[in-house]
Design a protein around this motif. Structure first.
Motif, mmCIF file in Angstrom:
data_model
loop_
_atom_site.group_PDB
_atom_site.id
_atom_site.type_symbol
_atom_site.label_atom_id
_atom_site.label_comp_id
_atom_site.label_asym_id
_atom_site.label_seq_id
_atom_site.Cartn_x
_atom_site.Cartn_y
_atom_site.Cartn_z
ATOM 1 N N THR A 1 0.832 -1.204 0.000
ATOM 2 C CA THR A 1 0.000 0.000 0.000
ATOM 3 C C THR A 1 0.868 1.256 0.000
ATOM 4 N N ARG A 2 0.259 2.381 -0.354
ATOM 5 C CA ARG A 2 1.000 3.648 -0.415
ATOM 6 C C ARG A 2 1.558 4.047 0.943
ATOM 7 N N GLU A 3 0.827 3.650 1.995
ATOM 8 C CA GLU A 3 1.264 4.034 3.342
ATOM 9 C C GLU A 3 2.373 3.141 3.888
ATOM 10 N N GLY A 4 2.809 2.155 3.108
ATOM 11 C CA GLY A 4 3.922 1.323 3.555
ATOM 12 C C GLY A 4 3.494 -0.014 4.136
ATOM 13 N N GLY A 5 2.183 -0.271 4.201
ATOM 14 C CA GLY A 5 1.723 -1.566 4.684
ATOM 15 C C GLY A 5 1.512 -2.527 3.530
ATOM 16 N N GLU A 6 0.767 -3.584 3.790
ATOM 17 C CA GLU A 6 0.383 -4.465 2.699
ATOM 18 C C GLU A 6 -1.022 -4.987 2.952
ATOM 19 N N GLN A 7 -1.686 -5.462 1.906
ATOM 20 C CA GLN A 7 -3.010 -6.053 2.071
ATOM 21 C C GLN A 7 -3.152 -7.237 1.140
ATOM 22 N N GLY A 8 -3.942 -8.231 1.566
ATOM 23 C CA GLY A 8 -4.193 -9.405 0.753
ATOM 24 C C GLY A 8 -5.453 -9.215 -0.072
ATOM 25 N N SER A 9 -5.536 -9.870 -1.213
ATOM 26 C CA SER A 9 -6.753 -9.846 -2.008
ATOM 27 C C SER A 9 -6.820 -11.121 -2.841
ATOM 28 N N VAL A 10 -7.860 -11.230 -3.644
ATOM 29 C CA VAL A 10 -8.079 -12.392 -4.496
ATOM 30 C C VAL A 10 -8.116 -11.899 -5.930
ATOM 31 N N ALA A 11 -7.234 -12.414 -6.761
ATOM 32 C CA ALA A 11 -7.129 -11.921 -8.134
ATOM 33 C C ALA A 11 -7.718 -12.909 -9.127
ATOM 34 N N ASN A 12 -8.335 -12.361 -10.163
ATOM 35 C CA ASN A 12 -8.741 -13.132 -11.326
ATOM 36 C C ASN A 12 -7.692 -12.873 -12.402
ATOM 37 N N VAL A 13 -6.987 -13.925 -12.789
ATOM 38 C CA VAL A 13 -5.778 -13.766 -13.593
ATOM 39 C C VAL A 13 -5.949 -14.387 -14.974
ATOM 40 N N SER A 14 -5.476 -13.687 -15.990
ATOM 41 C CA SER A 14 -5.342 -14.241 -17.348
ATOM 42 C C SER A 14 -3.879 -14.153 -17.738
#
Lengths: 267, 267, 267, 267
Positions: D40-53
């Motif tokens: 993240t811009r603030e220096g942290g991180e976050q998890g998510s779920v991606a739909n990938v091609s």
């Protein structure tokens, strides 16, 4: 009473009395997208993104509910990894915060399980759609639902053809009420065992040979899938109620074959 | 017994006995896309495209149903324009053709109604999603559902703000069981009257002034929409049961406000 | 200038000058649902429901376009059955009515074709998603797109396995620019011939035996489908440009295999 | 050559030569669902779920690509939190692993940003759909896309009406090519500033008064939104190319207003 920035009191329209004498079964918010963390069967945790709905029952005397409070409850619970067992507590928190007799929360999210390919043992992640739904109304009613993709191979096509058999992706879903501990992983594995073949994200050639032959050796109509799944859930002492289905995306048609079945084992 | 082109008899796998002792609630086909013609309230007819599901109950003794027969029934009924009143007959035809105790058909389709703009009177077509669902199991159980887009304007926002009020598109749905004759058009109009404002495909500037002011004069919470809709359906002697909802696509949030309510007037 | 009902002139905000000096490529309306009638290759006609988008280019000097006029053009053309050849005329009508240099219309709809099962000859309707898109900007640029469901059977799975082969539904799409007359039916048939097997709504057992064996005899990777489709379109003198793809809903994975290819035969 | 478990060599069908002389622009996998972590811009991180091609270009000489290798590359990169700047490296890894001249990866995921309500300052999470797309073909071509929900309030409706103004949720999208560092947060904020009003997950009454009045004070046509967004991106020295749009879910219609605009600042 809330005041606006200049100090003027702001009316609370939602709290005004209503004279139409019509109670509302469920009122609340839908399509709230929120991060969720889940505890895994192996003792770890994983993050996901949930689509959340939250509702309360509204008595006939009250004009409206306070929608912002649903989001406040969600914010308060978002900091800890969640297991199925914790959902009734969240539903009760909503009921209390909204001063309702009954509250309901549903959260749908993608859940990942690591699987080994059947021959090479190479690992990859498979994704499943999971829903936790809970109604708090004195008794807590919790339902866990999983949707597992799988393969179905048609017994009729195999039987009548000199070679080959049409097969296709299917989606098997199971909703259960249960007692004790049941992990998402447990229910996914029960669903997958009812199919002609479980599916994998990553298969090398020796695996592809195995799964092709295994599916051919294990033909199932959509009816067979739900019946074999029903037998597993009948035999599982934790499960007190279930609703199951399979939808087969037929490779020889543009429409789908479907079967569904519901059973209350306490009934 | 069916023969293959060379004259060899082909086994009927679906008709073989099943020993798992598990009856299936519904088995059949989904996502069958089919043309449909509807008779309109004004005495005309219109064509549309239906997404059809058809199911039968399968006794525990039978291995499978015959999926191709569902399509054969549909082919046989596709030649005539359909009204809600004709659906129970189609459901019974499925039950008979599949030798089942119970059969179910659902068909969802777009239905068009000609509307006049409120000031200029200019005409345009509005589209509504309609579903006919019917279960034939001795008694015929028919449910008509319509989904009508409309406008909702927030009473709280109007009350607390010096000017303006947030408003948004909403979708009002009503499912009804009824006696006698009820046209799609009747139920759509009942839904639209419960909103802050009905919507139109074509509005000229004098119409836009009218609808803007009319919505501002007629603020409604999502709770007000379902309650006012409930009052109309309570007062309609044809309706014996209803399940209604409104989903408001809030313009100030990225989530939706929602209310739902079910009532059996015979209960 | 438009007047409101009391006779007060109403300002035309959209016609006011804009000083930001930014032209807009496309501005208009989307998700307009409208009835459409199509002329069929056999000389008949069929009704359908179209999802329509209409846009114009907006010069940097003008604040806004007049959205209601798009719907007026649609109303004016809805009375006659449409063929692909008529779409450029509709696009030009939009351009003229909106005083634009360039106008674009897209309409997507379900189209039905009657097909005979391969052995029994029994007839049923298959549905296809079709899109007509036309840009009028001096030259008329018309593109017809069809999406045809079909079966693909994996050559690798067949080759390496002692018996069986995984197969699945796929969706083949083709967008073409062409000269002369090309019917929807023509393009659908070209797409279907590139697959392992075309699909049907209604198959009896002798047909199911035939299609199972035929698919096994005709294995194709997703790459083979787009290449064989490309060869057909290369050989078709009407086609001047094409963009094609196949998406295979793999029965052994929960993800899809995909291939795409674009070619300008004039280039 | 791969061997099956018994030691028999298994043929590599995909590697066999192809004589049709048709190169394929893109072949690969779609709808691969995979966990992703973002910095993240603030220096942290976050998890998510991606739909990938993921795709590669296939030369005319080769029969097929090796689909399983795409998943292997994904597995290898899933262990670290990703920023936009890292995507070209992943695209190059795919190109190398598949021995292709050109490789492409797209990943779409939900991204959360913490926002403060405008008056009370109460915090909540807003969700945005983000896509990273990268083609590696000698030069790396990276495009970041965000979709931000917002409010639009109609200037015409406000101007011609004695009171009120129709407003609605809209979705603003921006795809950019850029130089240097651009965070998801930067592009979301640029999009939101182009609307009548940004939206929030959680607003208390003083906030609702503020946003209602602020939107009324800031009316914008769909054309105004894309133009004001274009001005911001023209002024941002990092941005070298953009494609932007706004879709307004009109509260007085059942269809949407839409505008789009593309500009190559280097062109």
């Amino acid at each position: 009473m809330t005041q606006d920035p200049s100090g003027t009191p702001m009316p609370d329209m939602q709290a005004t009395p209503d004279r139409r004498e019509i109670a509302i079964d469920r009122v609340g918010v839908r399509e709230v997208v929120y991060p969720i963390r889940l505890r895994t069967r192996e003792g770890g945790e994983q993050g996901s993104v949930a689509n959340v709905s939250m509702y309360v029952a509204l008595p006939h005397t009250q004009k409206g509910t306070h929608m912002s409070r649903f989001i406040e409850v969600l914010e308060a619970h978002a900091c800890e990894p969640i297991t199925p067992e914790m959902f009734p507590g969240i539903a009760r928190a909503i009921r209390d915060r909204l001063n309702a007799k009954e509250a309901h929360i549903e959260a749908s999210f993608t859940y990942f399980m690591k699987k080994k390919a059947p021959v090479t043992g190479i690992e990859s992640l498979m994704d499943y759609e999971v829903t936790f739904a809970c109604t708090a109304n004195g008794e807590d009613d919790f339902i866990m639902t999983v949707a597992a993709p799988a393969t179905s191979l048609c017994p009729c096509s195999k039987e009548i053809s000199a070679y080959g058999a049409h097969n296709q992706r299917c989606e098997i879903t199971a909703s259960v009420r249960f007692e004790g501990t049941m992990w998402i992983e447990d229910l996914v594995e029960i669903c997958e065992r009812a199919s002609s073949l479980e599916v994998f994200a990553l298969l090398k050639r020796p695996d592809e040979k195995y799964v092709t032959e295994h599916a051919y050796d294990n033909p199932k109509f959509v009816e067979d899938i739900v019946r074999d799944l029903a037998i597993s859930l009948n035999d599982d002492a934790r499960v007190t109620w279930y609703a199951i289905s399979s939808e087969n995306f037929e490779s020889i048609h543009s429409h789908n074959a479907y079967a569904q079945l519901e059973r209350n084992k306490r009934g």
